[in-house]
Write an enzyme that holds these catalytic residues in place. Sequence first.
Site, mmCIF file in Angstrom:
data_model
loop_
_atom_site.group_PDB
_atom_site.id
_atom_site.type_symbol
_atom_site.label_atom_id
_atom_site.label_comp_id
_atom_site.label_asym_id
_atom_site.label_seq_id
_atom_site.Cartn_x
_atom_site.Cartn_y
_atom_site.Cartn_z
ATOM 1 N NE ARG A 138 -0.505 64.807 17.387
ATOM 2 C CZ ARG A 138 0.333 65.675 17.948
ATOM 3 N NH1 ARG A 138 0.044 66.948 18.003
ATOM 4 N NH2 ARG A 138 1.472 65.272 18.433
ATOM 5 C CG ASP A 140 -0.065 73.662 16.564
ATOM 6 O OD1 ASP A 140 0.037 73.374 17.771
ATOM 7 O OD2 ASP A 140 0.194 72.870 15.642
ATOM 8 C CG ASP A 200 -1.632 69.701 17.526
ATOM 9 O OD1 ASP A 200 -1.442 70.252 18.618
ATOM 10 O OD2 ASP A 200 -0.723 69.425 16.725
ATOM 11 N NE ARG A 227 -2.216 66.449 22.123
ATOM 12 C CZ ARG A 227 -1.674 67.470 21.487
ATOM 13 N NH1 ARG A 227 -2.437 68.396 20.961
ATOM 14 N NH2 ARG A 227 -0.361 67.562 21.376
HETATM 15 N N1 ROI Z 1 0.626 65.508 10.129
HETATM 16 C C1 ROI Z 1 -0.444 66.046 9.523
HETATM 17 N N2 ROI Z 1 -0.714 65.701 8.263
HETATM 18 N N3 ROI Z 1 -1.249 66.945 10.145
HETATM 19 C C2 ROI Z 1 -1.003 67.350 11.424
HETATM 20 O O1 ROI Z 1 -1.765 68.166 11.971
HETATM 21 C C3 ROI Z 1 0.115 66.809 12.090
HETATM 22 N N4 ROI Z 1 0.407 67.173 13.367
HETATM 23 C C4 ROI Z 1 1.480 66.701 13.985
HETATM 24 C C5 ROI Z 1 2.411 65.736 13.340
HETATM 25 C C6 ROI Z 1 2.489 64.507 14.205
HETATM 26 C C7 ROI Z 1 3.775 66.407 13.213
HETATM 27 N N5 ROI Z 1 1.997 65.348 12.020
HETATM 28 C C8 ROI Z 1 0.913 65.871 11.408
HETATM 29 O O2 ROI Z 1 1.735 67.120 15.210
#
Ligand code: ROI
Length: 160
Positions: A93, A98, A96, A83
């Site tokens: 990315r 979260d 991610d 990342r």
């Molecule tokens: N869109 C999708 N479908 N899934 C994600 O995990 C995701 N993560 C993000 C942004 C760019 C907002 N869009 C995303 O951070």
Amino acid sequence: MNTVYIGLGANLNDPTAQLHRAVDALNTLANSQLNAVSKFYASKPMGPQDQPDYVNAVARLETSLAPEALLDALQKIELEQGRQRKDERWGARTLDLDILLFANEIINTPRLVVPHYGLCQREFVVYPLLELEPELTLPDGRTLQSISKDVALNNLIPLN
Ligand code: ROI
């Protein structure tokens, strides 16, 4: 031990493989026990549309780590999987991770806002979480069931 839900997302460098690697990493996290992972779902990018589709999932963890220690551990996994933190918001990315929910806590610090701000709007979070926890109630008393009624599926597709 606290129950924590983590959102996983990737849309670069073989996203499905990135999520499998992330699950492996969560499995070896200190002071924690990974005890459920949702299906992996293909999802349309939220935000700029000129990026690949995402693969998303949600994991459930029991942990004795404090919230910011858990955040440190998750950011370490993100960095280990290539990342790159860019200034661009909402861009593609490799991984991610979260923190969606941390027990029944409401957290507002400069580094960490929990429940995650996207939790109630994003189909790629709401539906995988609902798969794991159909009876979940959020810290503000709302049920995930009731929230999901206002969140369109938007072409969210289970992959397994
Ligand atoms: N869109 C999708 N479908 N899934 C994600 O995990 C995701 N993560 C993000 C942004 C760019 C907002 N869009 C995303 O951070």
